[in-house]
Design a protein around this motif. Structure first.
Motif, PDB file in Angstrom:
ATOM      1  N   GLU B 322       0.834  -1.192   0.000  1.00  0.00           N
ATOM      2  CA  GLU B 322       0.000   0.000   0.000  1.00  0.00           C
ATOM      3  C   GLU B 322       0.866   1.237   0.000  1.00  0.00           C
ATOM      4  OE1 GLU B 322      -2.823   0.344   3.179  1.00  0.00           O
ATOM      5  OE2 GLU B 322      -2.754   2.521   3.020  1.00  0.00           O
ATOM      6  N   VAL B 323       0.853   1.956  -1.115  1.00  0.00           N
ATOM      7  CA  VAL B 323       1.543   3.230  -1.150  1.00  0.00           C
ATOM      8  C   VAL B 323       0.498   4.299  -0.906  1.00  0.00           C
ATOM      9  CG1 VAL B 323       1.366   3.422  -3.653  1.00  0.00           C
ATOM     10  CG2 VAL B 323       3.104   4.685  -2.472  1.00  0.00           C
ATOM     11  N   GLY B 324       0.825   5.256  -0.034  1.00  0.00           N
ATOM     12  CA  GLY B 324      -0.175   6.243   0.345  1.00  0.00           C
ATOM     13  C   GLY B 324       0.393   7.641   0.320  1.00  0.00           C
ATOM     14  N   VAL B 325      -0.474   8.578  -0.024  1.00  0.00           N
ATOM     15  CA  VAL B 325      -0.082   9.982  -0.019  1.00  0.00           C
ATOM     16  C   VAL B 325      -1.086  10.731   0.831  1.00  0.00           C
ATOM     17  CG1 VAL B 325       0.197  12.049  -1.386  1.00  0.00           C
ATOM     18  CG2 VAL B 325       0.965   9.887  -2.288  1.00  0.00           C
ATOM     19  N   HIS B 326      -0.611  11.301   1.901  1.00  0.00           N
ATOM     20  CA  HIS B 326      -1.490  12.147   2.715  1.00  0.00           C
ATOM     21  C   HIS B 326      -1.165  13.587   2.374  1.00  0.00           C
ATOM     22  CE1 HIS B 326      -3.367  13.047   6.879  1.00  0.00           C
ATOM     23  NE2 HIS B 326      -3.901  13.744   5.902  1.00  0.00           N
ATOM     24  N   LEU B 327      -2.112  14.229   1.688  1.00  0.00           N
ATOM     25  CA  LEU B 327      -1.881  15.581   1.208  1.00  0.00           C
ATOM     26  C   LEU B 327      -2.701  16.540   2.058  1.00  0.00           C
ATOM     27  CD1 LEU B 327      -0.651  17.360  -1.080  1.00  0.00           C
ATOM     28  CD2 LEU B 327      -2.762  16.983  -2.314  1.00  0.00           C
ATOM     29  N   VAL B 328      -2.019  17.510   2.653  1.00  0.00           N
ATOM     30  CA  VAL B 328      -2.718  18.555   3.396  1.00  0.00           C
ATOM     31  C   VAL B 328      -2.559  19.840   2.614  1.00  0.00           C
ATOM     32  CG1 VAL B 328      -2.932  19.761   5.583  1.00  0.00           C
ATOM     33  CG2 VAL B 328      -2.097  17.413   5.533  1.00  0.00           C
ATOM     34  N   SER B 329      -3.664  20.467   2.309  1.00  0.00           N
ATOM     35  CA  SER B 329      -3.592  21.666   1.473  1.00  0.00           C
ATOM     36  C   SER B 329      -4.246  22.832   2.193  1.00  0.00           C
ATOM     37  CB  SER B 329      -4.310  21.407   0.155  1.00  0.00           C
ATOM     38  OG  SER B 329      -4.493  22.620  -0.525  1.00  0.00           O
ATOM     39  N   ASN B 330      -3.633  24.010   2.061  1.00  0.00           N
ATOM     40  CA  ASN B 330      -4.270  25.207   2.600  1.00  0.00           C
ATOM     41  C   ASN B 330      -4.704  26.134   1.481  1.00  0.00           C
ATOM     42  OD1 ASN B 330      -1.786  25.923   1.764  1.00  0.00           O
ATOM     43  ND2 ASN B 330      -1.099  26.832   3.686  1.00  0.00           N
ATOM     44  N   GLY B 331      -4.947  25.524   0.299  1.00  0.00           N
ATOM     45  CA  GLY B 331      -5.486  26.307  -0.801  1.00  0.00           C
ATOM     46  C   GLY B 331      -4.446  26.950  -1.676  1.00  0.00           C
ATOM     47  N   ARG B 332      -3.184  26.834  -1.328  1.00  0.00           N
ATOM     48  CA  ARG B 332      -2.134  27.409  -2.160  1.00  0.00           C
ATOM     49  C   ARG B 332      -1.715  26.382  -3.228  1.00  0.00           C
ATOM     50  NH1 ARG B 332       0.605  31.598  -0.293  1.00  0.00           N
ATOM     51  NH2 ARG B 332       2.605  30.796  -1.040  1.00  0.00           N
ATOM     52  N   PRO B 333      -0.982  26.839  -4.246  1.00  0.00           N
ATOM     53  CA  PRO B 333      -0.615  25.888  -5.297  1.00  0.00           C
ATOM     54  C   PRO B 333       0.387  24.832  -4.847  1.00  0.00           C
ATOM     55  CG  PRO B 333       0.158  28.103  -5.839  1.00  0.00           C
ATOM     56  CD  PRO B 333      -0.685  28.234  -4.631  1.00  0.00           C
ATOM     57  N   ASN B 334       0.987  25.008  -3.716  1.00  0.00           N
ATOM     58  CA  ASN B 334       1.874  23.958  -3.227  1.00  0.00           C
ATOM     59  C   ASN B 334       1.241  23.290  -2.013  1.00  0.00           C
ATOM     60  OD1 ASN B 334       2.127  26.329  -1.905  1.00  0.00           O
ATOM     61  ND2 ASN B 334       4.243  26.005  -1.304  1.00  0.00           N
ATOM     62  N   ALA B 335       1.760  22.105  -1.693  1.00  0.00           N
ATOM     63  CA  ALA B 335       1.187  21.348  -0.591  1.00  0.00           C
ATOM     64  C   ALA B 335       1.642  21.949   0.734  1.00  0.00           C
ATOM     65  CB  ALA B 335       1.628  19.899  -0.676  1.00  0.00           C
ATOM     66  N   TYR B 336       0.717  21.977   1.696  1.00  0.00           N
ATOM     67  CA  TYR B 336       1.129  22.399   3.034  1.00  0.00           C
ATOM     68  C   TYR B 336       1.974  21.304   3.667  1.00  0.00           C
ATOM     69  CZ  TYR B 336       0.928  23.679   7.929  1.00  0.00           C
ATOM     70  OH  TYR B 336       1.270  23.992   9.202  1.00  0.00           O
ATOM     71  N   ARG B 337       1.527  20.076   3.456  1.00  0.00           N
ATOM     72  CA  ARG B 337       2.289  18.933   3.968  1.00  0.00           C
ATOM     73  C   ARG B 337       1.952  17.738   3.086  1.00  0.00           C
ATOM     74  NH1 ARG B 337       5.387  15.533   5.528  1.00  0.00           N
ATOM     75  NH2 ARG B 337       5.504  14.513   7.556  1.00  0.00           N
TER      76      ARG B 337
END
Lengths: 319, 379, 163
Positions: B322-337
């Motif tokens: 299982e490969v997983g990506v936890h993407l946290v975004s604050n609405g900007r074009p880059n990832a917050y985390r």
């Protein structure tokens, strides 16, 4: 004086042959490995098919830095390659290449060969101990256990031949096979002997002492340059003598059906056995140390005892 | 150097044996990259094996926080470099979900096709490397031979051999031609008729191989679950946990395939599960080839990807688990985390458990059967 | 399993394994002698993004807008806009255009970002150098590369041209 001269000449002839043979076998092994793996192997150096590759490698190995590991056990480390190479050369003295093509036909030829080959273990163990390297030590430990437990089936499997021939002299053994080879009543003995040879020369599936994927290089991890080269040299020498011995004992030595000189037949049979050993090496995975011991003690030794029994019964019934 | 504690085994009086500490790696023929394992040995037997990671750390998670999201996709190739498409598809899934990008139909099917082709290629390499770990060199080159053909196919379609940079947010960079699909079919035929039986005959069915792998490196189902194992390692214990079936993504719910499982969870079962997965992947690709719809492969509104505020955990079945990506975004074009879940990172933690009390040779086999990719472990 | 059965299985599997390698000996090698004999690279394999000269005007298309510089994830493109020394006004072409191939991921994002069709992906596979600094290509070098290589610009979503 003449005796000394003759001895020196003989030694030179043997050394030349061993060296040439090792060069050819190494080139052959790389070629066979290449073709099995859908590659070509050596190609660029020298004549057809890169046949001078081994020579170029030899020159390279001679000119390399003589690296000595720190903390080595000086004299033991220094002696180990020599000790492992010497028996490989010494065995050649007693092998009958043709009807009278033998350097010394001893009446105890077989005992001589089996005792000399056991010395090879000493060199391996010295290398492992003297290098002050853990991989080397593990490799040497494995080699010690392995060579010791495969020496016994190898010797036991030759006893059937001795029974049938009634002599320990290798020339007599071959001469006795003019009618039929010893292979046919003693196929078990041959199989045991051949497997034992593979184990004694540290070849896959029994290459535990080197075990590249586990022990990097095993007992010769710390050797480089020409010192390292002596180990493969000894390995290929032992492989050749082992196969030559198998030819002598089981495959009728120089006897052959066609009108070729005896030594040609001898070499053909020997190199076929060598080829099979290489073929096996590039096909099989490696066994584990306990499985290796099991195979040696629980399988090959009983098998060779059965072989002795069968041969004895056969002789008793026929005569 | 050797430590000074004595072993617990029985000893003759006056004799003393010591445990030996061996540094396996980071430069070692069978550490699959730059893994270092600190092994405590009692002769041939492994008392303890402690993996030490971090030699291939590239700071992936922090670097991509400063990058615009489209750039993360090609960079994610470098994580599991033997299954780059799986990374790309997963990270694209996360970004597309948060960015509310609708995938065209053909892109979905093609992604499945490429992911499965990647699975075949990855398992081919694993087959070779595992053979090498067991001391057989020839399977390695056979694996490489067929992997090379697969990589050539990949290069023809994507423009790169290993690190494809093929997926874009909202689809794929370019379409594939009919000629390429024909060629792919030829490759599948070759794999099925020639290469796969050859793999089985040469190594997997070999009695020495069976002897070496049966009963070694055994894991129970509870252990596998407790340590977060996934993919073939988990399935070899008998649990048919496959995200393609259990949490279908892309078009996997429209495809027919089996999930091969083992029973004992030993090295042999792991090998068999992987080999059978090659067959299943071939089956999947054949279905995709039959049902591939026409249409565009790239969604229109790709340039202005701006994910909504929120977080999303995308997970998919890579060849390793299982490969997983936890993407946290604050609405900007880059990832917050962006947190990357690497399956082999979890599998590597099983090494001390699996290698306690086994022979040195089996330890190498255990490491090999986990199919570790250090690029993914260290990130 | 009984002993004879084990022995039979072992012997059978060994023979079958050796038959596989024997068949492979007989087949043709698949390797290519690389420096003498070049393998055929598939069309469309990417190796380096370069500046392109417009066939009609004879000038480069680049207007120094900086989109590629901003798009490039690892930041390997560096552009300095040309300035007219007399008027001190900015000119629509690059004074310096540097591409550090040692950082480049060859991801094609810069080519896709360029609105003026000024960048092209080449398939020149042999770009290895002895010094890592030699992988820093300047504008003139990129143009020279463009002349030697074969461009593979394909529109997005279109299939790759196949041989």
């Amino acid at each position: 004086m003449n005796d000394v001269l003759a001895a020196v000449l003989e030694a030179l002839a043997v050394l030349t042959y061993v060296a040439l043979n090792a060069f050819v076998l190494i080139w052959l092994e790389r070629k066979i490995a290449g073709h099995i793996q859908r590659r070509i192997g050596p190609l660029r150096v020298g004549g057809p098919g890169g046949s001078l590759q081994s020579l170029a490698d030899g020159i390279k190995l001679f000119s390399k830095e003589d690296f000595r590991p720190g903390g080595r056990d000086g004299i033991i480390w220094w002696l180990a390659p020599l000790v492992s190479m010497t028996p490989a050369v010494m065995v050649f003295i007693a092998i009958p290449f043709g009807q009278h093509l033998i350097i010394h036909d001893m009446n105890i030829g077989l005992i001589y060969i089996t005792s000399i080959t056991s010395f090879g273990l000493l060199g391996v163990f010295m290398a492992g101990w003297g290098s002050n390297n853990k991989y080397s030590l593990l490799g040497a430990m494995r080699a010690g256990a392995q060579l010791f437990s495969y020496e016994i089936p190898a010797i036991l499997s030759t006893i059937g031949v001795v029974l049938a021939a009634g002599s320990l002299s290798l020339e007599t053994i071959v001469a006795k096979q003019s009618a039929h080879w010893f292979l046919f009543p003693q196929i078990l003995g041959f199989i045991v002997f051949y497997v034992a040879i593979l184990a004694e020369t540290n070849r896959t599936p029994f290459d535990l002492a080197e075990a590249e994927s586990e022990l990097v290089g095993g007992y010769f991890t710390e050797y480089s340059g020409i010192r390292w080269a002596m180990f493969p040299f000894a390995e290929y020498g032992t492989l050749f003598t082992g196969c030559a011995l198998a030819t002598t004992l089981f495959l009728g030595g120089w006897h052959g059906p066609l009108f070729l000189p005896g030594w040609v037949w001898f070499l053909i049979k020997t190199y076929i056995l060598v080829f099979i050993a290489m073929w096996i090496r590039w096909t099989l995975p490696r066994v584990r140390i306990d499985q290796l011991m099991d195979l040696g003690w629980k399988f090959l030794i009983p098998l060779s005892l059965i072989n002795i029994l069968g041969t004895g019964a056969y002789i008793a019934l026929v005569r | 150097m050797a430590s000074t504690s004595t072993t617990a085994g029985e000893q003759a009086p006056g004799l003393q044996s010591q445990l030996m500490t061996l540094n396996l790696g980071p430069q070692h023929p069978s550490t699959h990259g730059v893994l270092r394992v600190v092994v405590t040995l009692d002769g041939e037997e492994v008392v303890e094996a402690q993996p030490d990671i971090g030699y291939l750390h590239r700071n992936f998670e922090k670097i991509v926080e400063g990058w615009a999201l489209p750039g993360v996709v090609p960079f994610s190739d470098r994580n599991d470099y033997l299954a780059a498409i799986a990374n790309e598809v997963c990270v694209c899934d996360a970004i597309e979900t948060l960015g509310e990008v609708e995938l065209p139909d053909r892109a979905k099917w093609l992604r499945v096709l490429f992911a499965e082709l990647q699975r075949i290629i990855s398992h081919e390499l694993w087959y070779g490397a595992f053979g090498m770990d067991l001391g057989a060199f020839t399977p390695f080159l056979y694996g490489f031979r067929d992997r090379e053909t697969g990589y050539l196919l990949m290069e023809k379609a994507t423009g790169a051999r290993m690190l494809y940079a093929y997926n874009r947010i909202g689809g794929l960079r370019n379409d594939v031609t009919d000629a390429w699909l024909k060629e792919l079919e030829g490759y599948l035929d070759f794999m099925e008729k020639q290469a796969f039986p050859e793999y089985m005959k040469l190594l997997i069915e070999n009695e020495i191989f069976v002897m070496r792998t049966k009963g070694t490196g055994q894991l129970t189902r509870e252990q596998a679950i407790a340590w977060g194992a996934s993919g073939p390692v988990l399935r070899s214990t008998g649990l048919p946990w496959d995200l393609r079936k259990k949490r279908p993504y892309l078009v996997y719910d429209q495809l027919e395939f089996d999930v091969p499982t083992g029973t004992n969870g030993d090295n042999y079962d792991r090998a068999m599960v992987r080999m059978l997965e090659i067959k299943e992947s071939i089956k999947i690709i054949r279905q995709v080839l039959r049902r591939l719809p026409d249409g565009p492969v790239l969604a229109k509104a790709r340039a202005a990807v701006r994910p909504r505020v929120g977080e999303y955990y995308a997970r998919q079945e890579s060849p390793r688990g299982e490969v997983g990506v936890h993407l946290v975004s604050n609405g900007r074009p880059n990832a917050y985390r962006l947190k990357w879940r690497a399956p082999t990172f979890s599998h590597l933690q099983l090494v001390p458990l699996m290698c306690r009390g086994v022979k040195m040779a089996d330890m190498i086999a255990n490491l090999g059967s986990l199919d570790i990719v250090m690029g993914e472990v260290d990130r | 399993m009984s002993l004879p059965r084990t022995v039979w299985n072992t012997v059978k599997s060994l023979v079958v394994g050796h038959a596989v390698t024997a068949r492979e000996i007989a087949t043709r090698p698949i390797t290519v002698f690389y420096p003498e004999e070049k393998p055929e690279f598939p069309t469309g394999s990417r190796s380096v993004p370069v500046l392109k000269v417009n066939e009609e005007s004879g000038y480069i298309n680049c207007t120094s807008c900086g989109l590629c510089e901003r798009t490039c994830p690892p930041g390997c493109i560096e552009i300095t806009q040309a300035v007219d020394p007399a008027t001190n006004k900015k000119k629509p072409w690059p004074h310096l255009y540097t591409l550090d191939l040692s950082h480049c991921m060859v991801c094609n994002l810069c080519v896709e970002a360029c609105p003026f069709d000024a960048l092209e992906m080449l398939d020149v596979p042999e770009l290895a150098t002895y010094q890592v600094q030699d992988l820093k290509f300047h504008k003139e070098q990129l143009l020279d590369l463009w002349k030697t290589g074969k461009a593979i610009r394909i529109a997005e979503g279109q299939p790759m041209p196949s041989k």
